[in-house]
Scaffold this motif. Structure first.
Motif, short mmCIF file in Angstrom:
data_model
loop_
_atom_site.label_atom_id
_atom_site.label_comp_id
_atom_site.label_asym_id
_atom_site.label_seq_id
_atom_site.Cartn_x
_atom_site.Cartn_y
_atom_site.Cartn_z
N PRO A 108 0.89 -1.14 0.01
CA PRO A 108 0.15 0.03 -0.13
C PRO A 108 1.10 1.26 0.24
CG PRO A 108 -0.13 -1.01 2.14
CD PRO A 108 0.46 -1.93 1.26
N LEU A 109 2.13 1.17 0.37
CA LEU A 109 2.73 2.23 0.63
C LEU A 109 3.38 2.82 -0.75
CD1 LEU A 109 2.90 1.11 3.43
CD2 LEU A 109 5.11 1.68 3.68
N GLY A 110 3.45 1.98 -1.69
CA GLY A 110 3.98 2.20 -2.82
C GLY A 110 3.27 2.47 -4.19
N ARG A 111 1.67 2.37 -3.98
CA ARG A 111 0.78 2.59 -5.16
C ARG A 111 0.17 3.76 -5.30
NH1 ARG A 111 -2.24 -2.28 -6.85
NH2 ARG A 111 -4.30 -0.83 -6.66
N GLU A 112 0.41 4.85 -4.25
CA GLU A 112 -0.26 6.03 -4.35
C GLU A 112 0.79 7.17 -3.94
OE1 GLU A 112 -3.35 5.95 -5.52
OE2 GLU A 112 -3.74 3.63 -4.49
N ASP A 113 0.64 8.37 -4.76
CA ASP A 113 1.57 9.40 -4.55
C ASP A 113 1.31 9.84 -3.27
OD1 ASP A 113 2.36 8.85 -7.32
OD2 ASP A 113 1.22 10.53 -8.18
N PHE A 114 2.33 10.49 -2.73
CA PHE A 114 2.39 11.09 -1.49
C PHE A 114 1.57 12.23 -1.55
CE2 PHE A 114 3.97 14.36 1.38
CZ PHE A 114 3.92 13.65 2.67
N ALA A 115 1.26 13.11 -2.55
CA ALA A 115 0.43 14.14 -2.79
C ALA A 115 -1.07 13.54 -2.63
CB ALA A 115 0.66 14.84 -4.04
N ASP A 116 -1.47 12.53 -3.12
CA ASP A 116 -2.72 12.08 -2.88
C ASP A 116 -3.39 11.62 -1.40
OD1 ASP A 116 -3.07 12.49 -5.69
OD2 ASP A 116 -2.22 10.20 -6.12
N LYS A 117 -2.10 11.05 -1.00
CA LYS A 117 -2.59 10.79 0.40
C LYS A 117 -2.64 12.17 1.19
CE LYS A 117 0.80 7.00 -0.08
NZ LYS A 117 1.97 6.41 0.13
N VAL A 118 -1.92 13.15 0.83
CA VAL A 118 -2.06 14.29 1.75
C VAL A 118 -3.25 15.03 1.30
CG1 VAL A 118 -1.04 16.67 2.18
CG2 VAL A 118 0.64 14.46 1.93
N LYS A 119 -3.48 14.92 0.23
CA LYS A 119 -4.88 15.54 -0.49
C LYS A 119 -6.18 14.63 0.36
CE LYS A 119 -7.61 16.79 -4.48
NZ LYS A 119 -8.96 16.34 -3.81
N LEU A 120 -6.28 13.62 0.46
CA LEU A 120 -7.16 12.62 1.17
C LEU A 120 -7.29 13.31 2.56
CD1 LEU A 120 -9.08 10.35 1.77
CD2 LEU A 120 -7.24 9.03 2.38
N LEU A 121 -6.26 13.41 3.10
CA LEU A 121 -6.30 13.91 4.55
C LEU A 121 -6.85 15.44 4.86
CD1 LEU A 121 -3.29 12.30 6.22
CD2 LEU A 121 -5.44 11.49 6.15
N SER A 122 -6.41 16.38 3.85
CA SER A 122 -6.93 17.70 3.71
C SER A 122 -8.48 17.52 3.21
CB SER A 122 -6.03 18.58 2.65
OG SER A 122 -6.49 19.68 2.37
N ASP A 123 -8.87 16.90 2.45
CA ASP A 123 -9.95 16.87 1.95
C ASP A 123 -11.11 16.47 3.09
OD1 ASP A 123 -9.45 17.59 -0.46
OD2 ASP A 123 -9.71 15.48 -1.44
#
Length: 477
Positions: A124-139
Motif C-alpha cells: 500500500p505504501l508504493g501504489r499512491e503518490d504522497f500528494a494524493d495521500k495528503v490531499k485525502l487528509l486535507s479533503d
C-alpha cells in the motif's frame, strides 16, 4: 500464498545470505530440540497525520531482521538481530543451543499446508503518490469543517505497512507470506457554548489505500466521527448500579476479546491460570452463545494466511451453544498439552518469540431482532462503543469504559450518557446472556491487541446482545 521466490530475493539475495548456508545453520542449531524455526522479516511502514488544517507529521520506516528459536520441553531459547547475515545467524545459533537438553529430542512435525491467499501482495505504501495521500487528509478536514459549524478541530491520519516474512524449519520446510495493512482514522472536536466533546472513527484491513481514497469510504468515516462528537455534546451523567445492559453490534466485541478471548489462549490454560482452565466440555455460557476465532476471513485486519510459526490459520470454535469446545494454540503449548496448533502462534516482529494470540474473534448471531432486545429492557444501558479497559485473566474480572452509550427506559433509547463503565467477570457475563441479536457485525478494522509487551492486529465482532444484571459504574449523583 505469496511467492517464495519474491521473499527469497528479500532475505537472501538482498542480504547477501546464502540460502543453503542459512538452512545448514538452522539445522545445526535445532538439532536435538523439540521445535523451533528461523523467522525472517522485512517491513516497511508509514504514517501521515493531518491536524488543525495542516500536515503535522509524515514518517516512513523500513526494518529487517531475524529471530531464531529453539524449544525443548517448556524452555525456549530465542535470539534476534537486525543484521541478516551468516555471521549473525551463527551467533544466534550458539545462544539458542543452550536449551536443547531437557526435551524429548524429537523434532515436532512441520506445519501442514497453507491457506489460500487471504489478501493481496501489493504494497500500500508504493501504489499512491504522497500528494494524493495528503490531499485525502486535507479533503477530510475541509469536508468536516464545512459540514457543521460546531467543528473546532479535525485530526485525520493514514497509516500503512507492508510485511514480508519467511519461516525456515530444520530439514528445509519453508513458508512465506506477504502481508499488507492499511488504516484511516478521523477524530473530531465539536463545541457548543462552553462545552467541547470528541468523536472518532477508523477503518482498515489487509488491503491497499485505494478504497480509502474513494469519497464514499472516507466520508463515511468522517460522518461517523462527527456524529459521535455531536452525540457526546448531548450526553448526561451516566447512571450507576446493577442493570440490564445491551451491547451493540461490531466494536463492542472488544469486551468479548478482552474479558473472554484471552482466557481461552493456550498458554494460560496449560499453566491453569485462566478462569476457563480444565472446563472443556462443560457449560460456560448461556445456550445459544457460540464464540469463534477465525483467521481465514479475506482482507480482515486479524487474518493471516499462515501464522508466525508457519502454520495455516484456522476457524476455531471456542464455545458452541454455551459449551466450551477448545482453546487457541501455538505449537509449543499445543505440544505440551498433547493437541495440535490452531494456527494462533503470533509475534509482533522478528524481535519477539511467538505466543498464542487471537486473530478475528466474535460471537455468532442469534435469532432476535435488535429492536426487540432493546424493547425488552425496563431500565438499563445500551453500550455502542468502548474505549480502554482492564482485565484480570486469572479471575476474568474486567472494567471497561464506554465511549458511546445510551439510557434505556421502558424499552426505548433515551439520552446519551458520559462516564459509564462496565464492571464484571467474563465467565459470569457469558452466563448472563439472555438475548442474542441476528445482526452480527465485525469491527471496522482498527483493533490492536496487547499481550506480554507485544502488539498485533486483530479483529472483533458481536451481534446485539442483552446481558442481565451487569454492574454499571456512573457519575450521576
Amino acid at each position: 500464498m505469496s511467492d517464495l521466490a519474491a521473499t527469497g530475493k528479500l532475505f537472501f539475495e538482498r542480504a547477501g545470505l546464502d540460502r543453503d548456508q542459512a538452512q545448514s545453520i538452522v539445522d545445526d542449531a535445532l538439532d536435538g530440540a523439540d521445535d523451533g524455526e528461523l523467522f525472517l522479516e522485512y517491513r516497511q511502514s508509514e504514517a501521515l497525520v493531518f491536524d488543525d488544517g495542516r500536515l503535522k507529521s509524515a514518517s516512513f520506516d523500513a526494518s529487517q531482521g531475524f529471530g531464531l528459536r529453539a524449544v525443548s520441553g517448556e524452555a525456549t531459547g530465542y535470539s534476534h538481530a537486525s543484521e541478516v547475515s551468516a555471521e549473525a545467524l551463527k551467533r544466534a545459533a550458539s545462544t539458542v543451543k543452550a536449551v536443547r537438553s531437557g526435551g524429548s529430542g524429537t523434532l515436532a512435525a512441520d506445519p501442514a499446508g497453507t491457506n489460500r491467499a487471504l489478501y493481496v501482495d501489493d504494497n500500500p505504501l508504493g501504489r499512491e503518490d504522497f500528494a494524493d495521500k495528503v490531499k485525502l487528509l486535507s479533503d477530510i478536514d475541509a469536508y468536516l469543517r464545512q459540514k457543521d459549524q460546531r467543528v473546532r478541530q479535525v485530526t485525520a491520519s493514514l497509516s500503512g505497512e507492508w510485511q514480508a516474512v519467511r519461516i525456515l524449519r530444520p530439514g528445509g520446510h519453508s513458508v512465506a507470506d506477504i502481508r499488507p495493512l492499511a488504516r484511516l482514522n478521523v477524530s473530531v472536536v465539536a463545541a457548543e457554548g462552553e462545552r467541547m466533546e470528541t468523536g472518532a472513527h477508523g477503518s482498515g484491513g489487509r488491503t491497499v489505500y485505494q478504497r480509502f481514497l474513494e469519497p464514499e469510504t472516507w466520508k463515511a468515516s468522517a460522518d461517523e466521527a462527527l456524529r459521535h462528537a455531536l452525540v457526546n455534546l448531548e450526553s448526561v451523567a451516566a447512571p450507576a448500579g446493577e442493570m440490564d445492559v445491551v451491547l451493540g453490534p461490531g466494536w463492542p466485541g472488544i469486551l468479548l476479546h478482552e474479558a473472554i478471548g484471552h482466557g481461552l489462549e493456550g498458554d494460560f490454560n496449560r499453566k491453569r491460570t485462566s478462569a476457563f482452565s480444565g472446563l472443556i466440555g462443560e457449560r460456560v455460557a448461556s445456550p445459544g452463545v457460540t464464540v469463534i476465532d477465525d483467521g481465514t476471513i479475506p482482507g480482515r485486519r486479524g487474518s493471516l494466511t499462515v501464522d508466525d510459526e508457519g502454520a495455516p490459520s484456522e476457524r476455531t470454535v471456542l464455545i458452541e451453544d454455551g459449551v466450551l469446545k477448545g482453546y487457541l494454540f501455538d505449537r509449543m503449548n499445543a505440544r505440551l498439552m498433547g493437541v495440535r496448533s490452531t494456527g494462533n502462534g503470533r509475534r509482533q516482529s522478528y524481535a519477539h518469540a511467538p505466543i498464542p494470540r487471537m486473530t478475528n474473534t466474535f460471537m455468532l448471531a442469534g435469532d432476535r431482532n435488535p429492536e426487540e432486545i432493546i424493547s425488552s429492557v425496563k431500565k438499563g444501558l445500551y453500550a455502542v462503543a468502548f474505549g480502554g479497559g482492564q482485565v484480570d485473566i486469572t479471575s476474568g474480572k474486567f472494567v471497561f469504559s464506554c465511549t458511546e452509550a445510551y439510557i434505556i427506559e421502558d424499552g426505548r433509547l433515551g439520552a446519551p450518557v458520559k462516564g459509564a463503565t462496565l464492571i464484571g467477570s467474563g465467565p459470569e457475563v457469558l452466563k448472563k446472556v439472555t438475548m442474542i441479536g441476528d445482526d452480527l457485525a465485525l469491527d471496522p478494522g482498527i483493533g490492536t491487541c496487547g499481550k506480554d509487551g507485544q502488539g498485533v492486529p486483530v479483529g472483533v465482532g458481536l451481534p446485539t446482545l442483552k446481558v442481565g444484571g451487569l454492574t454499571v459504574g456512573g457519575t450521576a449523583a
